[in-house]
Design an enzyme around this catalytic site. Sequence first.
Site, PDB file in Angstrom:
ATOM      1  N   GLN A  11       0.828  -1.209   0.000  1.00 23.26           N
ATOM      2  CA  GLN A  11       0.000   0.000   0.000  1.00 23.26           C
ATOM      3  C   GLN A  11       0.865   1.263   0.000  1.00 23.26           C
ATOM      4  OE1 GLN A  11      -4.014   1.243   2.432  1.00 23.26           O
ATOM      5  NE2 GLN A  11      -2.630  -0.107   3.438  1.00 23.26           N
ATOM      6  N   ASP A 102       1.377   2.254  15.361  1.00 25.36           N
ATOM      7  CA  ASP A 102       0.796   2.544  16.680  1.00 25.36           C
ATOM      8  C   ASP A 102       0.561   1.257  17.488  1.00 25.36           C
ATOM      9  OD1 ASP A 102      -1.303   2.129  14.581  1.00 25.36           O
ATOM     10  OD2 ASP A 102      -2.554   2.005  16.373  1.00 25.36           O
ATOM     11  N   TYR A 125       1.966  -9.057  16.115  1.00 23.28           N
ATOM     12  CA  TYR A 125       2.321  -8.063  15.092  1.00 23.28           C
ATOM     13  C   TYR A 125       2.991  -6.845  15.741  1.00 23.28           C
ATOM     14  CZ  TYR A 125       1.615  -4.115  11.895  1.00 23.28           C
ATOM     15  OH  TYR A 125       1.793  -2.980  11.125  1.00 23.28           O
ATOM     16  N   LYS A 129       6.909  -5.609  15.358  1.00 20.79           N
ATOM     17  CA  LYS A 129       7.255  -4.293  14.818  1.00 20.79           C
ATOM     18  C   LYS A 129       8.144  -3.533  15.823  1.00 20.79           C
ATOM     19  CE  LYS A 129       6.011  -2.423  11.537  1.00 20.79           C
ATOM     20  NZ  LYS A 129       6.644  -2.344  10.178  1.00 20.79           N
TER      21      LYS A 129
HETATM   22  N1  LIG Z   1      -1.850  -0.739   6.871  1.00 23.08           N
HETATM   23  C1  LIG Z   1      -1.959  -0.070   8.013  1.00 23.08           C
HETATM   24  O1  LIG Z   1      -3.063   0.303   8.449  1.00 23.08           O
HETATM   25  C2  LIG Z   1      -0.718   0.249   8.800  1.00 23.08           C
HETATM   26  C3  LIG Z   1      -0.874   0.881  10.042  1.00 23.08           C
HETATM   27  C4  LIG Z   1       0.261   1.211  10.768  1.00 23.08           C
HETATM   28  C5  LIG Z   1       1.513   0.935  10.272  1.00 23.08           C
HETATM   29  N2  LIG Z   1       1.652   0.307   9.077  1.00 23.08           N
HETATM   30  C6  LIG Z   1       3.015   0.033   8.602  1.00 23.08           C
HETATM   31  O2  LIG Z   1       3.183   0.686   7.351  1.00 23.08           O
HETATM   32  C7  LIG Z   1       4.096  -0.042   6.545  1.00 23.08           C
HETATM   33  C8  LIG Z   1       3.507  -0.267   5.184  1.00 23.08           C
HETATM   34  O3  LIG Z   1       2.288  -0.989   5.344  1.00 23.08           O
HETATM   35  P1  LIG Z   1       1.325  -1.310   4.147  1.00 23.08           P
HETATM   36  O4  LIG Z   1      -0.055  -1.042   4.592  1.00 23.08           O
HETATM   37  O5  LIG Z   1       1.842  -0.679   2.917  1.00 23.08           O
HETATM   38  O6  LIG Z   1       1.519  -2.896   4.073  1.00 23.08           O
HETATM   39  P2  LIG Z   1       1.245  -3.893   2.881  1.00 23.08           P
HETATM   40  O7  LIG Z   1       0.302  -3.310   1.893  1.00 23.08           O
HETATM   41  O8  LIG Z   1       0.921  -5.207   3.513  1.00 23.08           O
HETATM   42  O9  LIG Z   1       2.667  -3.982   2.170  1.00 23.08           O
HETATM   43  C9  LIG Z   1       3.739  -4.643   2.740  1.00 23.08           C
HETATM   44  C10 LIG Z   1       4.625  -5.125   1.615  1.00 23.08           C
HETATM   45  O10 LIG Z   1       5.742  -5.803   2.186  1.00 23.08           O
HETATM   46  C11 LIG Z   1       6.035  -6.909   1.356  1.00 23.08           C
HETATM   47  N3  LIG Z   1       6.789  -7.935   2.077  1.00 23.08           N
HETATM   48  C12 LIG Z   1       6.319  -8.851   2.958  1.00 23.08           C
HETATM   49  N4  LIG Z   1       7.322  -9.653   3.346  1.00 23.08           N
HETATM   50  C13 LIG Z   1       8.440  -9.234   2.706  1.00 23.08           C
HETATM   51  C14 LIG Z   1       9.785  -9.648   2.689  1.00 23.08           C
HETATM   52  N5  LIG Z   1      10.203 -10.705   3.405  1.00 23.08           N
HETATM   53  N6  LIG Z   1      10.671  -8.989   1.912  1.00 23.08           N
HETATM   54  C15 LIG Z   1      10.267  -7.939   1.150  1.00 23.08           C
HETATM   55  N7  LIG Z   1       9.009  -7.494   1.107  1.00 23.08           N
HETATM   56  C16 LIG Z   1       8.104  -8.129   1.896  1.00 23.08           C
HETATM   57  C17 LIG Z   1       4.682  -7.427   0.909  1.00 23.08           C
HETATM   58  O11 LIG Z   1       4.832  -8.187  -0.255  1.00 23.08           O
HETATM   59  P3  LIG Z   1       3.907  -9.491  -0.505  1.00 23.08           P
HETATM   60  O12 LIG Z   1       2.507  -8.976  -0.617  1.00 23.08           O
HETATM   61  O13 LIG Z   1       4.446 -10.048  -1.769  1.00 23.08           O
HETATM   62  O14 LIG Z   1       4.110 -10.367   0.690  1.00 23.08           O
HETATM   63  C18 LIG Z   1       3.922  -6.118   0.670  1.00 23.08           C
HETATM   64  O15 LIG Z   1       4.067  -5.696  -0.659  1.00 23.08           O
HETATM   65  C19 LIG Z   1       4.423  -1.318   7.322  1.00 23.08           C
HETATM   66  O16 LIG Z   1       5.641  -1.147   8.021  1.00 23.08           O
HETATM   67  C20 LIG Z   1       3.289  -1.430   8.325  1.00 23.08           C
HETATM   68  O17 LIG Z   1       3.680  -2.132   9.480  1.00 23.08           O
HETATM   69  C21 LIG Z   1       0.556  -0.029   8.313  1.00 23.08           C
END
Ligand SMILES: NC(=O)c1ccc[n+]([C@@H]2O[C@H](COP(=O)([O-])OP(=O)(O)OC[C@H]3O[C@@H](n4cnc5c(N)ncnc54)[C@H](OP(=O)(O)O)[C@@H]3O)[C@@H](O)[C@H]2O)c1
Length: 293
Positions: A11, A102, A125, A129
């Site tokens: 995302q 968070d 999770y 993190k």
């Molecule tokens: N989404 C939320 O509401 C939220 C809230 C707070 C913080 N965050 C943080 O924001 C950041 C971005 O989140 P997001 O929502 O963009 O998450 P996301 O859409 O799940 O994207 C995470 C990406 O990481 C990739 N990934 C997983 N395992 C991997 C590995 N071993 N090596 C390389 N890439 C890998 C995934 O690829 P695959 O799909 O191919 O596995 C996916 O493309 C993260 O650090 C998350 O913890 C997100």
Amino acid sequence: MKILITGAKGQVGTDLVLEAKKRNHQVFGFTSTDLDITNKAIVDREVSTIKPDVVINAAAYTAVDKAETEKEKAYAVNETGVKHLAETCKALDIPLLHISTDYVFDGNKKEPYTETDIPNPTSVYGASKLAGEIALQKTWKKYIILRVSWVFGEHGNNFVKTMLRLAKGRDEISVVNDQFGAPTSAKSIAECLLNIADKTNFGKQDFPWGLYHYQSDPGVTWYEFAKEIFSQAKGSGFLDKEMIVHPIGSDQFPTPVKRPLNSKLEGGKINQNLSVPLSEWRSTYLIECLKND
Ligand SMILES: NC(=O)c1ccc[n+]([C@@H]2O[C@H](COP(=O)([O-])OP(=O)(O)OC[C@H]3O[C@@H](n4cnc5c(N)ncnc54)[C@H](OP(=O)(O)O)[C@@H]3O)[C@@H](O)[C@H]2O)c1
């Protein structure tokens, strides 16, 4: 500037690549298949071949409920993977920008969380993190950790997409009204990270490296967020009906992992140290996301 982005299909990763290209940076976006951060040899190989000016880690294991039964996998990506990146960046003297959450907090505080509040994760999770944050802080000094929450955007799955999908099959919906946070767009997170990367004094000893909270305003509950989504979707012609939204308590919507009641992060430090203002999610980011659904 040469920027290497991990998790480029996620995302936030997708918006990072798009925004960095728009700013005419030389962008190297890696998916999990091209660069698996749990594999140190591959991390070393790709980063040392490209020698970027900055690495941005948008890769993460983000399946909050599933992590309870996939603990090893969550830690492999969220702790060990981050450590690999930090070690490689240290060896090559490259700043590392990393995203956290968070969920490192238990959500019991009444006011917004500051960077000095003591984390107390209540899920695998969140704990994985936090372990990643600590691994990075122990390994390499030229880092930015950006804690964000309630991410939504044009790409990938998120609350906005879920609401719009559910609206296709019904006229009424019940949404939790006792969890408080701030919807934060993936695009605004990408802009924030690239604004930090753009700082000309990057690499200088006195750069204010460290841990920062970043969030949008205003704070709302999920119920209020859903009402705003449907109102804007209807107002701009993306939804052809009035959705009725019922407020419910978290106890009426049980999930394997209990969500924090308070996800609000205080954003004063990032504004003061890095001149990054907080964004406003309702005016531009939400409508852009609806437009491109
Ligand atoms: N989404 C939320 O509401 C939220 C809230 C707070 C913080 N965050 C943080 O924001 C950041 C971005 O989140 P997001 O929502 O963009 O998450 P996301 O859409 O799940 O994207 C995470 C990406 O990481 C990739 N990934 C997983 N395992 C991997 C590995 N071993 N090596 C390389 N890439 C890998 C995934 O690829 P695959 O799909 O191919 O596995 C996916 O493309 C993260 O650090 C998350 O913890 C997100």
